[in-house]
Design a protein around this motif. Structure first.
Motif, mmCIF file in Angstrom:
data_model
loop_
_atom_site.group_PDB
_atom_site.id
_atom_site.type_symbol
_atom_site.label_atom_id
_atom_site.label_comp_id
_atom_site.label_asym_id
_atom_site.label_seq_id
_atom_site.Cartn_x
_atom_site.Cartn_y
_atom_site.Cartn_z
ATOM 1 N N THR A 230 0.833 -1.200 0.000
ATOM 2 C CA THR A 230 0.000 0.000 0.000
ATOM 3 C C THR A 230 0.871 1.254 0.000
ATOM 4 O O THR A 230 2.079 1.204 0.230
ATOM 5 N N SER A 231 0.219 2.361 -0.262
ATOM 6 C CA SER A 231 0.779 3.707 -0.138
ATOM 7 C C SER A 231 1.788 4.045 -1.235
ATOM 8 O O SER A 231 2.059 3.270 -2.143
ATOM 9 N N GLY A 232 2.369 5.265 -1.103
ATOM 10 C CA GLY A 232 3.074 5.892 -2.204
ATOM 11 C C GLY A 232 4.338 5.208 -2.673
ATOM 12 O O GLY A 232 4.607 5.148 -3.877
ATOM 13 N N THR A 233 5.163 4.708 -1.748
ATOM 14 C CA THR A 233 6.430 4.102 -2.158
ATOM 15 C C THR A 233 6.214 2.894 -3.056
ATOM 16 O O THR A 233 6.794 2.781 -4.138
ATOM 17 N N ILE A 234 5.361 1.986 -2.628
ATOM 18 C CA ILE A 234 5.113 0.782 -3.411
ATOM 19 C C ILE A 234 4.364 1.118 -4.692
ATOM 20 O O ILE A 234 4.650 0.551 -5.759
ATOM 21 N N GLU A 235 3.438 2.051 -4.622
ATOM 22 C CA GLU A 235 2.732 2.455 -5.842
ATOM 23 C C GLU A 235 3.702 3.036 -6.868
ATOM 24 O O GLU A 235 3.609 2.742 -8.065
ATOM 25 N N VAL A 297 14.903 -11.319 1.913
ATOM 26 C CA VAL A 297 14.966 -12.015 3.200
ATOM 27 C C VAL A 297 13.759 -12.926 3.402
ATOM 28 O O VAL A 297 13.886 -14.045 3.910
ATOM 29 N N LEU A 298 12.575 -12.478 2.988
ATOM 30 C CA LEU A 298 11.365 -13.278 3.194
ATOM 31 C C LEU A 298 11.075 -14.213 2.017
ATOM 32 O O LEU A 298 10.071 -14.929 2.035
ATOM 33 N N ASN A 299 11.934 -14.177 0.997
ATOM 34 C CA ASN A 299 11.788 -15.062 -0.161
ATOM 35 C C ASN A 299 10.436 -14.879 -0.854
ATOM 36 O O ASN A 299 9.725 -15.837 -1.161
ATOM 37 N N LEU A 300 10.087 -13.615 -1.096
ATOM 38 C CA LEU A 300 8.817 -13.306 -1.755
ATOM 39 C C LEU A 300 8.987 -13.368 -3.270
ATOM 40 O O LEU A 300 10.067 -13.097 -3.796
ATOM 41 N N ARG A 301 7.918 -13.683 -3.983
ATOM 42 C CA ARG A 301 7.951 -13.771 -5.443
ATOM 43 C C ARG A 301 7.352 -12.546 -6.111
ATOM 44 O O ARG A 301 7.885 -12.028 -7.070
ATOM 45 N N ARG A 302 6.200 -12.109 -5.597
ATOM 46 C CA ARG A 302 5.487 -11.026 -6.265
ATOM 47 C C ARG A 302 4.613 -10.288 -5.265
ATOM 48 O O ARG A 302 4.220 -10.836 -4.225
ATOM 49 N N LEU A 303 4.312 -9.050 -5.586
ATOM 50 C CA LEU A 303 3.502 -8.200 -4.715
ATOM 51 C C LEU A 303 2.552 -7.401 -5.589
ATOM 52 O O LEU A 303 2.931 -6.902 -6.649
ATOM 53 N N GLN A 304 1.328 -7.255 -5.131
ATOM 54 C CA GLN A 304 0.332 -6.456 -5.841
ATOM 55 C C GLN A 304 0.011 -5.213 -5.036
ATOM 56 O O GLN A 304 -0.250 -5.280 -3.831
ATOM 57 N N HIS A 305 0.033 -4.049 -5.706
ATOM 58 C CA HIS A 305 -0.316 -2.808 -5.032
ATOM 59 C C HIS A 305 -1.830 -2.708 -4.881
ATOM 60 O O HIS A 305 -2.589 -3.044 -5.791
ATOM 61 N N VAL A 306 -2.271 -2.255 -3.706
ATOM 62 C CA VAL A 306 -3.684 -2.000 -3.436
ATOM 63 C C VAL A 306 -3.814 -0.527 -3.082
ATOM 64 O O VAL A 306 -3.071 -0.019 -2.233
ATOM 65 N N ASP A 307 -4.750 0.142 -3.713
ATOM 66 C CA ASP A 307 -4.871 1.589 -3.574
ATOM 67 C C ASP A 307 -5.628 1.973 -2.310
ATOM 68 O O ASP A 307 -6.725 2.541 -2.345
ATOM 69 N N VAL A 308 -5.061 1.612 -1.169
ATOM 70 C CA VAL A 308 -5.584 2.018 0.133
ATOM 71 C C VAL A 308 -4.400 2.428 1.006
ATOM 72 O O VAL A 308 -3.245 2.314 0.597
ATOM 73 N N SER A 309 -4.693 2.889 2.194
ATOM 74 C CA SER A 309 -3.633 3.361 3.084
ATOM 75 C C SER A 309 -4.116 3.286 4.526
ATOM 76 O O SER A 309 -5.231 2.812 4.812
ATOM 77 N N LEU A 310 -3.281 3.784 5.418
ATOM 78 C CA LEU A 310 -3.675 3.896 6.826
ATOM 79 C C LEU A 310 -4.995 4.646 6.968
ATOM 80 O O LEU A 310 -5.841 4.296 7.798
#
Length: 522
Positions: A230-235, A297-310
């Motif tokens: 979420t949020s600006g950095t990942i987007e 470190v967490l051995n992640l493959r992929r991440l999807q951005h979701v347009d929400v925030s705190l």
């Protein structure tokens, strides 16, 4: 003053008295969100954001005078917008910068004077819990575990769980403003600057993994995790990758490696990266370093951005929203109602399309005949159903080209629960449901997805044609499909009794032929 003039402000005030406001005093940016509660969720009415960088220049546990002044000036502008709204419907929360600063209360006192609302400084795990809840509200419920990441200016939050509330809530001492100040301030050689930032990020995540059993549990799930950000950095990372030819809806390990190579080769070309907003330029390398370290470190493959925030999590908590509903269904229903879609007719078309869907193999829908991803097939079926429900959304704008207007409405609407890619596909299906098929737009996607979307669109087109009577018709229409063929079989006499559908099916033979599909019917 006339009676009408006296009543107008009061009516406006009554409407605004139902609004809810969330304000996030973040380490990089301040955000304001105004929403109106709906039956199952809330409608976003306005969002304001200002880059304040409250944590910039942070030393000796003190916010700088300049940073606090930027924050006060921002809040004075926010205050103008919300000054008529009930104070009990405004929530203000401060995050990492205010958690760390010894002089945080000085700033909070000023903020309360300006806004008329107390500031709640929340701990990192609570921030992670609220962000996770926002994502859970936005996405349909699933049995698989999900990890939610948020990279802020001063810290990185992680929420892990399988339901509407996080089971594990973590906050790491890693943030974009913090890393930027330490490694990217001033004229520094790009290779050493990015390398040092990445090493620091890796060290922080690895040490937390070594000492925290909860993070170790998350890491053990590893590659099986569904990961959302979420949020600006990942987007901004996802936008840059999409503009440079990577998949539009995900961040992959390979994509991050591409960005790292670019940043290592010449850090100062970051300003020219396609898709990167100017206000994100300075902190972008730090964001890449942090996200890449978490992936590694967490051995992640992929991440999807979701347009929400705190902010959305704050509203979900305040309104006690129901995370059990599929927010996408509610979003589609709201949009259809807003633009006066012919609901009885779209329901008939939807039933017809679902009948056709039930008769075709999942492998055909996925764009191939052998291996396919079951989740992607289910997503495709859902998108086709929603396109059926929205295919008349543009009629009120102009009935002559309503498929184009409906596509524009969908593409530029805030459909809660949909990713940007899903919204674009939904708009494209509606655009292609009648008249010429926009083959270039479909083929802008990779081959397998393009084939899948053209096949989905063909089913929508056929569903609309078969329901041209705009009256209840329970006739069983059979469909058989091949890699490049569709055959329809109607009951005896049906085509004679439905001459408009028969004529449009004959025209459709030519339309689908251009898409590489041979349509036959009897």
């Amino acid at each position: 003053m006339s009676a009408e003039q006296e009543q107008t402000p009061q009516l406006h005030a009554d409407a605004e008295s139902r609004y809810w406001v969330a304000i996030d005093l973040g380490s990089n940016s301040f955000h304001l969100l105004i929403v109106r509660p709906t039956q199952n969720s809330f409608a976003v009415l306005e969002q304001l954001k200002e880059k304040v960088q409250l944590l910039a220049g942070f030393q000796d546990q003190q916010l700088t005078a300049a940073a606090m002044q930027r924050g006060r000036q921002c809040l004075e502008r926010f205050a103008q917008r919300i000054h008529k709204l009930p104070r009990q419907q405004i929530s203000v929360m401060g995050t990492c910068a205010l958690r760390l600063a010894q002089n945080a209360q000085d700033f909070c006192a000023d903020a309360e004077d300006i806004l008329g609302v107390p500031v709640e400084i929340i701990p990192g795990p609570r921030e992670a819990a609220l962000i996770y809840r926002a994502v859970a509200h936005q996405l349909p419920s699933e049995p698989e575990p999900r990890l939610v990441l948020d990279i802020g200016g001063g810290s990185t939050e992680m929420g892990f769980g399988q339901g509407p509330d996080a089971r594990i809530e973590l906050s790491l001492d890693l943030g974009c403003v913090q890393i930027t100040d330490q490694h990217f301030a001033g004229e520094r050689e790009s290779t050493s600057a990015y390398g040092a930032a990445k090493r620091q990020a890796l060290a922080v995540v690895r040490e937390r993994l070594r000492t925290d059993p909860q993070l170790e549990e998350v890491a053990q799930t590893g590659r099986a995790l569904r990961v959302f950000g979420t949020s600006g950095t990942i987007e901004s990372i996802q936008m840059v990758l999409a503009f440079n030819g990577w998949p539009q809806d995900v961040i992959t390990r390979e994509g991050l490696e591409y960005l790292e190579e670019e940043l290592t080769r010449n850090l100062w070309t970051v300003e020219g990266l396609p898709g990167l907003a100017p206000e994100r330029v300075d902190i972008f390398p730090a964001g890449v370093a942090i996200l890449s370290a978490v992936f590694e470190v967490l051995n992640l493959r992929r991440l999807q951005h979701v347009d929400v925030s705190l902010l959305h999590g704050m509203v979900c908590e305040a309104l006690d929203t129901d995370e059990r509903i599929d927010l996408r269904d509610a979003s589609v229903a709201d949009l259809a109602a807003q633009f006066g879609a012919d609901v009885p007719h779209t329901q008939r078309v939807t039933r017809r399309v679902e009948s056709l869907l039930a008769q075709v193999p999942d492998g055909w829908l996925a764009g191939g005949d052998k291996e396919f991803d079951e989740r992607q097939v289910q997503d495709a079926k859902s998108l086709l159903r929603w396109a059926s429900m929205l295919h008349t959304a543009g009629v009120r704008v102009n009935p002559r080209h309503y498929h184009r207007h409906g596509s524009y409405i969908i593409k530029h609407s805030r459909l809660q629960g949909f990713s940007r890619l899903q919204r674009d596909i939904l708009a494209l299906l509606v655009r292609g449901h009648r008249r010429s098929i926009p083959l270039l737009a479909f083929r802008a996607y990779n081959d397998a997805l393009a084939t899948s979307l053209i096949r989905l669109c063909s089913l929508l087109r056929l569903g609309v044609i078969l329901e041209r009577g705009h009256t209840a018709d329970d006739s069983d229409i059979a469909i058989e499909v091949g890699s490049e063929a569709i055959h329809l079989r109607a009951p005896d006499g049906w085509l004679v009794q439905h001459p408009l559908s028969a004529r449009e099916l004959a025209v459709e033979v030519q339309q689908l032929e251009q898409a590489g599909i041979a349509l036959t019917f009897e």
